[in-house]
Design a protein around this motif. Structure first.
Motif, mmCIF file in Angstrom:
data_model
loop_
_atom_site.group_PDB
_atom_site.id
_atom_site.type_symbol
_atom_site.label_atom_id
_atom_site.label_comp_id
_atom_site.label_asym_id
_atom_site.label_seq_id
_atom_site.Cartn_x
_atom_site.Cartn_y
_atom_site.Cartn_z
ATOM 1 N N ALA A 1 -88.165 32.275 -4.202
ATOM 2 C CA ALA A 1 -87.536 31.164 -4.924
ATOM 3 C C ALA A 1 -86.074 31.445 -5.246
ATOM 4 O O ALA A 1 -85.292 30.513 -5.470
ATOM 5 N N VAL A 2 -85.697 32.713 -5.247
ATOM 6 C CA VAL A 2 -84.332 33.070 -5.614
ATOM 7 C C VAL A 2 -83.347 32.773 -4.487
ATOM 8 O O VAL A 2 -82.249 32.285 -4.711
ATOM 9 N N PHE A 3 -83.758 33.049 -3.248
ATOM 10 C CA PHE A 3 -82.784 32.937 -2.148
ATOM 11 C C PHE A 3 -83.141 31.880 -1.099
ATOM 12 O O PHE A 3 -82.250 31.317 -0.461
ATOM 13 N N LEU A 4 -84.435 31.592 -0.918
ATOM 14 C CA LEU A 4 -84.841 30.757 0.212
ATOM 15 C C LEU A 4 -84.309 29.317 0.149
ATOM 16 O O LEU A 4 -83.821 28.809 1.167
ATOM 17 N N PRO A 5 -84.386 28.611 -1.003
ATOM 18 C CA PRO A 5 -83.868 27.236 -1.020
ATOM 19 C C PRO A 5 -82.400 27.145 -0.623
ATOM 20 O O PRO A 5 -82.002 26.239 0.125
ATOM 21 N N ALA A 6 -81.584 28.085 -1.107
ATOM 22 C CA ALA A 6 -80.153 28.045 -0.779
ATOM 23 C C ALA A 6 -79.918 28.322 0.701
ATOM 24 O O ALA A 6 -79.138 27.620 1.364
ATOM 25 N N VAL A 7 -80.614 29.328 1.235
ATOM 26 C CA VAL A 7 -80.443 29.680 2.647
ATOM 27 C C VAL A 7 -80.910 28.544 3.548
ATOM 28 O O VAL A 7 -80.205 28.125 4.479
ATOM 29 N N LEU A 8 -82.107 28.026 3.273
ATOM 30 C CA LEU A 8 -82.642 26.954 4.114
ATOM 31 C C LEU A 8 -81.903 25.628 3.893
ATOM 32 O O LEU A 8 -81.914 24.762 4.764
ATOM 33 N N GLY A 9 -81.266 25.504 2.722
ATOM 34 C CA GLY A 9 -80.429 24.323 2.495
ATOM 35 C C GLY A 9 -79.273 24.274 3.480
ATOM 36 O O GLY A 9 -78.899 23.206 3.982
ATOM 37 N N LEU A 10 -78.703 25.436 3.783
ATOM 38 C CA LEU A 10 -77.635 25.516 4.788
ATOM 39 C C LEU A 10 -78.187 25.236 6.181
ATOM 40 O O LEU A 10 -77.538 24.570 6.996
ATOM 41 N N ARG B 1 -93.662 29.814 1.563
ATOM 42 C CA ARG B 1 -94.195 28.530 2.033
ATOM 43 C C ARG B 1 -94.098 27.478 0.915
ATOM 44 O O ARG B 1 -93.736 26.318 1.154
ATOM 45 N N ARG B 2 -94.399 27.892 -0.326
ATOM 46 C CA ARG B 2 -94.350 26.956 -1.457
ATOM 47 C C ARG B 2 -92.945 26.395 -1.632
ATOM 48 O O ARG B 2 -92.763 25.197 -1.891
ATOM 49 N N GLN B 3 -91.938 27.253 -1.480
ATOM 50 C CA GLN B 3 -90.565 26.797 -1.648
ATOM 51 C C GLN B 3 -90.179 25.782 -0.580
ATOM 52 O O GLN B 3 -89.501 24.791 -0.868
ATOM 53 N N ILE B 4 -90.599 26.016 0.651
ATOM 54 C CA ILE B 4 -90.271 25.076 1.732
ATOM 55 C C ILE B 4 -90.886 23.712 1.445
ATOM 56 O O ILE B 4 -90.238 22.673 1.618
ATOM 57 N N PHE B 5 -92.136 23.716 0.978
ATOM 58 C CA PHE B 5 -92.776 22.434 0.687
ATOM 59 C C PHE B 5 -92.127 21.752 -0.513
ATOM 60 O O PHE B 5 -91.758 20.570 -0.451
ATOM 61 N N VAL B 6 -92.001 22.481 -1.623
ATOM 62 C CA VAL B 6 -91.506 21.885 -2.867
ATOM 63 C C VAL B 6 -90.091 21.333 -2.695
ATOM 64 O O VAL B 6 -89.771 20.234 -3.166
#
Length: 402
Positions: free
Chosen positions: A343-352, A221-226
């Motif tokens: 934090a390792v994979f979620l930003p990249a995956v959700l970026g797509l 959740r923190r990664q999605i917000f940040v």
């Protein structure tokens, strides 16, 4: 013999927790708030280089469990001071090495200090604070964190806009402050003996599975917000830097007021209800992010989302109640690593995913919040060691204690 003010401070465990919090916020807030402008304007970074730097910054968080290995050869309190000094040193040196390799190295130094300090801060808070008071003190610490961050932001604005101080000296001022604070704490504070000798081996105990799982989901959740909440404001609504600054000011002021009240709420109503309210609020916020068309509503959602961050102390107090006292250091290190897995994979995956639909990113966030809400129903109304989840029968616990 009457104690002096300095003696009362240097013999207080709570005072040291405040010093740890302030030193952490001063350096990291300065490092983070200047980073994007510094890397572009001075270091001439491109997108791939800033991506590598951010990945390097997260690696020490993923490796936070190694703090237990270090504690086998050095006491927790001394490692706190070394961590503060590493954080300060990495920040202070940042502006003097405006090259890719230079920034990668200073970032790793800063990040090791920050993540070790954050892990030890959680561990010592739960060891030193009485269970009946810990939510209130943790709420106050969160408020101090917000105030310190606000003060740093104001000072940076004055230094750079009115006094025209260069980036490297701004980094030096704030990093140097933390370094000196860590050094002074080392010599001034009493060395507090461990009331309970901590486990020095890494163990993932099955009894804490719910705490670990909720911690992982909180990290996601923190990664999605940040990564995406602020980006939505800029990309969809064209919010400029001045309005973002105002938003951060308002957020800090609200947190200074709300965070201590959250601590009192936990004491009165318990962790289960507080977690339910947090996750219910997150579901509403993320669904609203997905379909928001008004910039005013988007601002309100951003502030509410930030305020819900203050409720993160609930997981800490839940763990404090269920943990064997000797497991706190080890489990804190493991949980901090778990928190950073996303934090390792979620930003990249959700970026797509964002390229396809930004609404879908926040719907995924709402699903994560829903899963957290469902799991929060397994938190007992009065959790304790041996009664970690409602799946454990309370009468079995009582009979085993008889």
């Amino acid at each position: 013999m009457k104690k002096t003010f300095l003696t009362r401070i240097t013999t207080s465990k709570e005072a040291l927790l405040y010093v740890m919090t302030i030193s952490m916020v001063v350096s990291f807030s300065a490092w983070m708030s200047l980073l994007n402008n510094f890397t572009v304007e001075v270091a001439s970074f491109d997108g791939s280089q800033i991506g590598i730097l951010q990945s390097l910054r997260e690696i020490p968080g993923l490796l936070a469990f190694t703090v237990i290995l270090v504690l086998a050869i050095i006491a927790q309190q001394r490692l706190v001071y070394l961590s503060i000094m590493m954080l300060g040193l990495g920040t202070a040196l940042t502006g003097f090495f405006p090259t890719p390799i230079g920034l990668y190295i200073t970032t790793v130094i800063m990040s090791i200090g920050f993540h070790y300090l954050e892990t030890l801060n959680q561990s010592l808070s739960l060891q030193w604070l009485d269970k009946s008071r810990s939510p209130i003190v943790l709420g106050k610490l969160f408020a101090v964190k917000s105030f310190a961050g606000l003060l740093v932001f104001i000072l940076i604005y004055i230094l750079m806009n009115y006094l025209a101080v260069e980036y490297k000296y701004v980094y030096l001022i704030f990093g140097g402050f933390s370094f000196i604070l860590g050094l002074a704490a080392w010599f001034l504070f009493t060395h507090f003996k461990e009331a309970v000798i901590q486990e020095r081996k890494l163990r993932v105990k099955k009894e804490y599975w719910l705490f670990y799982l909720l911690t992982f989901l909180a990290g996601a959740r923190r990664q999605i917000f940040v990564v995406f909440a602020g980006f939505l404001l800029v990309e969809k609504f064209g919010v400029d830097i001045h309005n973002m600054i105002i938003l951060l000011f308002v957020n800090s002021i609200l947190n200074m007021y709300i965070a201590p009240k959250i601590g009192k709420f936990i004491v009165r109503f318990g962790e289960r209800l507080t977690l339910r309210l947090e996750y219910l609020g997150l579901m509403i916020v993320f669904v609203s992010y997905a379909f928001v068309d008004s910039v005013s509503v988007a601002f309100a959602l951003y502030l509410i989302d930030h305020l819900l961050f203050a409720m993160a102390i609930t997981l800490k107090t839940y763990f404090q109640k269920i943990a064997d006292p000797k497991d706190i250091s080890s489990a804190s290190a493991v949980s901090f690593t778990i928190n950073h897995i996303a934090a390792v994979f979620l930003p990249a995956v959700l970026g797509l995913v964002w390229l396809y639909s930004n609404s879908l990113v926040f719907i995924i966030g709402a699903v994560i919040a829903f899963v957290s809400f469902a799991l929060s129903n397994l938190v007992p109304k009065e959790p304790e060691m041996g009664y970690e989840t409602t799946l454990v029968r309370k009468d079995d616990l009582q009979s085993s204690n008889a």
